[in-house]
Structures are given as C-alpha cells and as structure tokens.
Scaffold this active site. Structure first.
Site, PDB file in Angstrom:
ATOM      1  N   GLU A  29       0.913  -1.319   0.087  1.00  0.00           N
ATOM      2  CA  GLU A  29      -0.158   0.006   0.004  1.00  0.00           C
ATOM      3  C   GLU A  29       0.726   1.343   0.003  1.00  0.00           C
ATOM      4  O   GLU A  29       0.468   2.276  -0.725  1.00  0.00           O
ATOM      5  CB  GLU A  29      -0.843   0.038   1.295  1.00  0.00           C
ATOM      6  CG  GLU A  29      -2.479   0.138   0.913  1.00  0.00           C
ATOM      7  CD  GLU A  29      -3.295  -0.259   2.255  1.00  0.00           C
ATOM      8  OE1 GLU A  29      -4.191  -0.870   1.987  1.00  0.00           O
ATOM      9  OE2 GLU A  29      -2.959   0.705   3.097  1.00  0.00           O
ATOM     10  N   HIS A  76       8.014 -26.945  -1.525  1.00  0.00           N
ATOM     11  CA  HIS A  76       7.276 -28.020  -2.096  1.00  0.00           C
ATOM     12  C   HIS A  76       6.060 -27.623  -2.821  1.00  0.00           C
ATOM     13  O   HIS A  76       5.412 -28.544  -3.497  1.00  0.00           O
ATOM     14  CB  HIS A  76       6.785 -29.007  -0.955  1.00  0.00           C
ATOM     15  CG  HIS A  76       7.966 -29.426  -0.444  1.00  0.00           C
ATOM     16  ND1 HIS A  76       8.636 -30.939  -0.524  1.00  0.00           N
ATOM     17  CD2 HIS A  76       8.838 -28.986   0.702  1.00  0.00           C
ATOM     18  CE1 HIS A  76       9.741 -31.121   0.070  1.00  0.00           C
ATOM     19  NE2 HIS A  76       9.815 -30.140   0.864  1.00  0.00           N
ATOM     20  N   LYS A 126     -14.252   0.349  -3.999  1.00  0.00           N
ATOM     21  CA  LYS A 126     -15.399   0.729  -3.000  1.00  0.00           C
ATOM     22  C   LYS A 126     -16.402   1.507  -3.700  1.00  0.00           C
ATOM     23  O   LYS A 126     -17.646   1.386  -3.593  1.00  0.00           O
ATOM     24  CB  LYS A 126     -14.932   1.913  -1.851  1.00  0.00           C
ATOM     25  CG  LYS A 126     -14.271   0.915  -1.053  1.00  0.00           C
ATOM     26  CD  LYS A 126     -13.586   1.968   0.185  1.00  0.00           C
ATOM     27  CE  LYS A 126     -12.496   1.264   1.070  1.00  0.00           C
ATOM     28  NZ  LYS A 126     -11.966   2.311   1.929  1.00  0.00           N
TER      29      LYS A 126
END
Ligand code: PA5
Length: 435
Positions: free
Chosen positions: A288, A309, A423
């Site tokens: 951010e 793995h 948003k």
C-alpha cells in the site's frame, strides 16, 4: 543491545556493493524527509515518534479495560480490516501457540471479523459465540468502512441478544477517530469505552497505537516490552547515517538498488509458520505504501520449508523477476530433537539428536545457495529470537525502512488512492445513496 542484522552478500548476483552504496545520499535524504516532515505525506508521520510519545495515562486505562474484559471473556472478537487488524494479528500469531484455540484457557483467545464478507465465516463465528463468553473490540479509523461496519452490526446484535443491551455495552471497546465517523458516534451514544487512532497515523502504521496494543494485551502479551523494542529500534534508525550501522537504511537501499536492476517481486521468506501474519502485515505495509504511479516491488511471501514443495520450482527456474528477503531467527524459544530409532527403517538416523532448528537452518542455507545459483538475489534479515521485544524492533524497522524506501522510489508512501476504486463500484452495485 541485540538488533536486526541485514546481510546483503547474497544479493551480489544482481547488484554490486557499489550500486547499493551509491544510494546512500538518496536514502539519507528520504530519512531526512521522515524526520523533518518536509515531503508529500507529511501529515501522516505520527508513527515516527509514536513509541516515545505514547500517552502513559491512556496506556494505564487500556490495561485496566483489558483486565476487566479478560476476566469475563473466553474470546475477544477483533473487528477490523487492513491496518485495523493485521498488526495485532501478526504479533499475536507470532507469539501464541499454533494450537492456541485448543490449549489456552487462562487468557482470552482472539478471533477476527470485519476482514471478510464470507457468509459462512459469520455463521460459523456466531455458532462459536453462542457457546463462549466473549467481548468485542471494534476498530476503524474512518469509522465508515463497510466490512467492519457490517460485521459489527451482526456481532453487536448477537451480543445484545445474549447478554442484554446494558451488559453488552460493557463488553465492547471501540477504537476510532477522536471526532468523526459513524463508529465514533455509535461509541458516544452507546457509552462504549473508546480509544483514539491519532489523525496523523495511517492504518498500516497503527500497530503501536491502541489498534494493536489492545488486542495484543488481551491475548496476554507484554505491550511494554513491545514498545521498548520499538523505542530501541527508533534510536538506531534515527541515530545512524551509514548503511552498516542503520539496518533500515540498508534494507531500503538494497531493495531499491535491486528494483532499479529490473527486480519486480520481493518475497518475504520466513522459516517458521508462526510468522505468516508478519508477512501479511508486511505485504500491506509495503504494497500500500509503494504500489502507486505504476511503480514498486510486488510484495509476496514464502514459508520455508512448506512452500519449497509448491513454489520452490518457480523460484528456482521460472521468470527471473524476484528477490528474496529471508527473515532468520537465530535462537528458537523451545527445542525438539529427532529421536533415535534402532531399526532406522525410515533411513533418517543421520539426523538423530539434531534439533529441528539445526535441520531447518540447513534447509535455509541450502535454499539460499540454490536460489542464488538460480539467479535470485537473497537479502538476509536476522533477529535473535521471537518475543515481544524483537517484534517491537521488527515493527519499527519495517515501518521506518518503508518510509525511507517509498521516498527513495519517488512516491508518497503514506497515501492509498487506489484503495477507493473497488469501493465506488461496490457502493454503486449495492445501491448506496449517492453512488
Ligand atoms: O492502511 C490503511 O489505511 C487501510 O488498510 C485501512 O487500515 C483499512 O482500509 C481499514 O480502514 P478503517 O480503519 O478506516 O476502517
């Protein structure tokens, strides 16, 4: 004082020592911006002096509220998203048993809400809350974020049904803005004890405010030691102006040098599973802060040896995009040795009496060698052990290095304009008035 050490010698397959040293003037200038507050984002520098300036009276009030709620709660529901929960979760998960939900009974166990909208998650949470005594810590700086607001409405309704309105209000603590926002207004009207997130501290830099301190103390950990670690690291970061003496400047310099040589991805590699939320917190902090203007290293994470793995193949042989930052812990808190077995049917008697840390260290060394040979630069960060004090050091180290690194990259590390896009679309789809 034990401190964080940064070893850059395994990064020399992509950058030279001179490339890194050449960044010293830039990282010093970035450091000056942080200390003098003369660059973009300077209204969000409250975290720089937070460990020194913590209000002792507020800390005492917080501890008293923790003691009051801990006495009557088997669970604490922490409601928050992003910077409003990742810091606390990172510290708690690093310190508690991996099996805490099964083995703890003298301290509240922390569960989380408001970080997801998964419907089954909330049904499962409510089933748990039917069975256990619990309290709630609701955290939102803006006080208007949808996910925690929805979670709080659901959990508050459950709490009030279970205990009655008055007793429920005595089980809620709110952490939010001093003056504004829906959560601030609810807390005032309902009379919840409230704590303030300072205006000049952004969410991802807020773990050393009540945002992190309240849940961490509820989980039974020593927040004074955490703050002391941060204070000591603050002195190191503020007081030293060479790369050798200042681990935050060194880390900021080496990752910027690698970025300028075409590195696109930084993987934080930890060697023990209880540090996975440290990686989640770090991803938010760096992602951010730096991911803007189409710039910045993409933060990713790996856990050794688990992910060797699964992702090991890609790291060894895939696109040469990445660097690794490997977090090494010098001393374990406990030891387990491999037992002897006369028959040796599994063929691992050569490991007899070795501790898992010795084996894990060899795995880490082997991994560094293999990845360096495969063209991946590796930066090693090492701490003495994992406890409240060293985690406090790590918090301040990563925060300070992030500010320095962001300014060196040429972005404002303290805004997050990109977070609003989803948003707006979501509000439009949900029919929120005004969207
Ligand atoms: O770092 C940030 O600013 C964000 O991750 C916020 O912490 C997150 O969006 C939650 O915001 P708020 O605390 O206002 O609910």
């Amino acid at each position: 004082m034990e401190t964080i050490k940064v070893n850059i010698k395994h990064a020399f397959n992509r950058v030279s020592e001179r490339d890194i040293e050449a960044l010293l003037p830039e990282v010093l200038e970035a450091k000056r911006h942080l200390l003098e507050g003369d660059a973009a984002g300077n209204d969000f520098l409250g975290w720089v002096n937070l460990p020194e300036e913590i209000d002792k009276q507020e800390l005492a009030r917080l501890k008293a509220d923790v003691a009051r709620l801990a006495e009557k709660s088997r669970l604490l529901v922490v409601i928050g998203i992003g910077g409003s929960y990742l810091g606390a979760r990172m510290v708690i998960e690093a310190l508690q048993s991996e099996f805490a939900s099964m083995v703890r009974d003298n301290q509240p166990y922390i569960v989380y809400a408001g970080h997801t909208l998964g419907e089954d998650y909330y049904n499962q949470l409510l089933e748990l809350l039917d069975r256990e005594d619990y309290s709630v810590c609701v955290i939102s700086k803006s006080g208007t974020t949808t996910e925690p607001a929805v979670a709080f409405r659901i959990v508050k309704a459950h709490l009030e049904k279970k205990y009655g309105k008055k007793a429920a209000s005595e089980r809620i603590v709110a952490i939010t803005d001093a003056r504004r926002g829906a959560l601030h207004d609810i807390a005032q009207q309902e009379g919840y004890p409230a704590y303030v997130i300072p205006d000049n501290v952004g969410g991802r830099f807020s773990v050393l405010t009540p945002v992190g301190l309240f849940p961490i103390a509820m989980a039974g950990y020593n927040i004074d030691r955490l703050l002391q670690g941060a204070r000591d690291m603050r002195s190191i970061c503020h007081g030293n102006n060479t790369l050798e003496e200042n681990p935050a400047l060194m880390y900021a310099a080496v990752r910027n040098a690698l970025y300028r040589k075409g590195t696109k991805v930084e993987m934080l590699v930890s060697c023990q599973p209880n540090l996975r939320y440290l990686a989640e917190w770090w991803k938010q902090l760096y992602g951010e802060s730096e991911g803007k203007s189409h710039k910045g290293l993409l933060p990713h994470s790996l856990s050794i040896t688990t992910d060797l793995h699964s992702m090991g193949q890609y790291v060894q042989d895939g696109e040469r995009l990445m660097m690794e930052t490997m977090l090494r812990v010098r001393r374990p808190n406990t030891t387990v040795a491999v037992p002897t077995d006369e028959k040796n049917l599994d063929g691992i008697n050569y490991l007899t009496c070795k501790s898992l840390t010795e084996i894990n260290d060899c795995a880490a060394e082997g991994t560094i060698q293999a990845h360096v040979d495969g063209g991946v630069p590796v930066v090693e960060l090492s701490v003495d052990k994992i406890d409240e004090y060293t985690i406090g050091q790590l918090i301040y180290f990563f925060e300070f290095a992030c500010g320095v690194s962001g300014y060196t990259l040429g972005v404002n590390p303290f805004d997050q304009p990109g977070v609003e896009a989803y948003k707006r679309n979501m509000f439009h789809l949900l029919g929120k008035p005004g969207f």
